[in-house]
Design an enzyme around this catalytic site. Structure first.
Site, PDB file in Angstrom:
ATOM      1  N   ASP A  24       0.871  -1.162   0.000  1.00 53.55           N
ATOM      2  CA  ASP A  24       0.000   0.000   0.000  1.00 53.55           C
ATOM      3  C   ASP A  24       0.921   1.229   0.000  1.00 53.55           C
ATOM      4  O   ASP A  24       2.093   1.125   0.384  1.00 53.55           O
ATOM      5  CB  ASP A  24      -0.878  -0.049   1.243  1.00 53.55           C
ATOM      6  CG  ASP A  24      -1.708   1.207   1.428  1.00 53.55           C
ATOM      7  OD1 ASP A  24      -2.408   1.600   0.481  1.00 53.55           O
ATOM      8  OD2 ASP A  24      -1.645   1.795   2.529  1.00 53.55           O
ATOM      9  N   LEU A  25       0.400   2.392  -0.400  1.00 55.63           N
ATOM     10  CA  LEU A  25       1.224   3.608  -0.400  1.00 55.63           C
ATOM     11  C   LEU A  25       0.898   4.520   0.781  1.00 55.63           C
ATOM     12  O   LEU A  25       1.695   4.685   1.693  1.00 55.63           O
ATOM     13  CB  LEU A  25       1.037   4.367  -1.717  1.00 55.63           C
ATOM     14  CG  LEU A  25       1.557   3.698  -2.992  1.00 55.63           C
ATOM     15  CD1 LEU A  25       1.234   4.555  -4.209  1.00 55.63           C
ATOM     16  CD2 LEU A  25       3.056   3.464  -2.900  1.00 55.63           C
ATOM     17  N   ASP A  26      -0.303   5.103   0.776  1.00 53.83           N
ATOM     18  CA  ASP A  26      -0.670   6.112   1.770  1.00 53.83           C
ATOM     19  C   ASP A  26      -0.694   5.542   3.180  1.00 53.83           C
ATOM     20  O   ASP A  26      -1.331   4.512   3.438  1.00 53.83           O
ATOM     21  CB  ASP A  26      -2.052   6.696   1.451  1.00 53.83           C
ATOM     22  CG  ASP A  26      -2.071   7.434   0.116  1.00 53.83           C
ATOM     23  OD1 ASP A  26      -1.000   7.836  -0.356  1.00 53.83           O
ATOM     24  OD2 ASP A  26      -3.177   7.618  -0.442  1.00 53.83           O
ATOM     25  N   ASP A  83      -1.322  -0.621   6.053  1.00 51.09           N
ATOM     26  CA  ASP A  83      -1.710  -0.135   7.385  1.00 51.09           C
ATOM     27  C   ASP A  83      -3.179  -0.371   7.711  1.00 51.09           C
ATOM     28  O   ASP A  83      -3.584  -0.220   8.858  1.00 51.09           O
ATOM     29  CB  ASP A  83      -1.442   1.375   7.486  1.00 51.09           C
ATOM     30  CG  ASP A  83      -2.403   2.185   6.611  1.00 51.09           C
ATOM     31  OD1 ASP A  83      -3.207   2.953   7.155  1.00 51.09           O
ATOM     32  OD2 ASP A  83      -2.352   2.021   5.383  1.00 51.09           O
TER      33      ASP A  83
END
Length: 238
Positions: free
Chosen positions: A16-18, A188
Site C-alpha cells: 500500500d502507499l498512503d 496499514d
C-alpha cells in the site's frame, strides 16, 4: 515484529502507499486546501465555492454512479467538471477547467515527505524481491521519488476495483507470474490491506498505526501473518 500466522515462502512483496510508506495526513490536508483555492480562483462564478459544496457534488455523483468510488481520480475530476457546469461555465470551459484543476491536484498530492528510512528499507528489499505498489489512492510514486523501487504500480479504477476487492491482488500475481500465497502484502489498513490480501490467498503484514491495538480494533476481522510498527522492521525478513 509479532507473528499471528505461520509466514510461508515469500517471492515478492506488494505495498500500500498512503500511510504505509509515509504519513499521508498532512499531504491530504494541504492538497485539499490548495485544490479548493485553485477552483475558487479559476473563474469568478466559482469564487464562493466551499468544500461542503464540493463534497455534496461528490456524494451526488456516487448516488448516481455507485461504482465511481473505485476510481478516486476520475470521481474528483467529474465532480469538478459538474461543479463548473452548475456555475454556468460552458461544456468546453468546464472540461478544460477540470483538467487544469486535476493537474494542480496531482502536483500538490505528490509533494510527499518520504522518510529516508522508507527509501533505505525499499532499497534493501528490492535487492531480494520484486516490489509492487497497490493503491486505492491517487498519489503518483514517480513524482515523489518512489517509482524506482517498484516493478509496477496498480491503481484502483484503471486496474480494477479498490481494495479489499481482489482485482488488483490477482492482477499483481498474474503480472509477477507467482502464486498468491508467495506474495506478502504490506499495509496499514486492517480491512483493505490485511483482510483483502488474506481473503484472496496472499500473506499479509500489518503496519500498526500509532495508538492502535489489533485486539481492540473494530476492523480487525482477520489476523495478519505478521505485525510491525515501522517499515524498517521488514529488513529482518531478508
Amino acid at each position: 515484529m509479532l507473528f499471528y500466522r505461520p509466514l510461508g515462502h515469500i517471492s515478492a512483496l506488494t505495498f500500500d502507499l498512503d500511510d504505509t510508506l509515509y504519513d499521508n495526513r498532512p499531504v491530504i490536508l494541504r492538497t485539499e486546501q490548495e485544490s479548493l483555492a485553485f477552483v475558487q480562483n479559476y473563474h469568478p462564478a466559482l469564487k464562493g465555492l466551499q468544500n461542503a459544496d464540493f463534497q455534496r457534488m461528490r456524494q451526488a455523483l456516487r448516488d448516481s454512479d455507485p461504482e465511481i468510488y473505485h476510481d478516486v481520480t476520475e470521481w474528483r475530476r467529474r465532480a469538478v467538471e459538474r461543479t463548473m457546469l452548475d456555475a454556468g461555465l460552458s461544456g468546453h470551459e468546464a472540461k478544460a477547467g477540470a483538467d487544469a484543476a486535476m493537474e494542480n491536484f496531482a502536483s500538490w498530492r505528490s509533494r510527499i515527505d518520504v522518510p529516508e528510512q522508507t527509501h533505505e528499507t525499499l532499497r534493501q528489499l528490492a535487492k531480494k524481491w520484486p516490489l509492487v505498489a497497490i493503491t486505492n489512492g491517487n498519489a503518483r510514486p514517480e513524482l515523489c521519488g518512489l517509482d524506482g523501487y517498484f516493478d509496477f504500480v496498480l491503481r484502483a479504477g484503471p486496474d480494477g476495483r479498490s481494495k479489499p476487492f481482489e482485482d488488483m491482488y490477482h492482477l499483481a500475481a498474474r503480472r509477477l507470474n507467482l502464486p498468491l500465497n508467495e506474495i506478502l502484502h504490506v499495509g496499514d489498513d486492517l480491512t483493505t490491506d490485511v483482510a483483502g490480501a488474506i481473503r484472496c490467498g496472499m500473506q499479509a503484514c500489518w503496519i500498526k498505526p500509532e495508538n492502535t491495538d489489533l485486539m481492540l480494533a473494530l476492523d480487525g476481522r482477520l489476523l495478519p501473518h505478521v505485525e510491525i510498527s515501522r517499515l524498517a522492521s521488514l529488513s529482518a525478513l531478508i
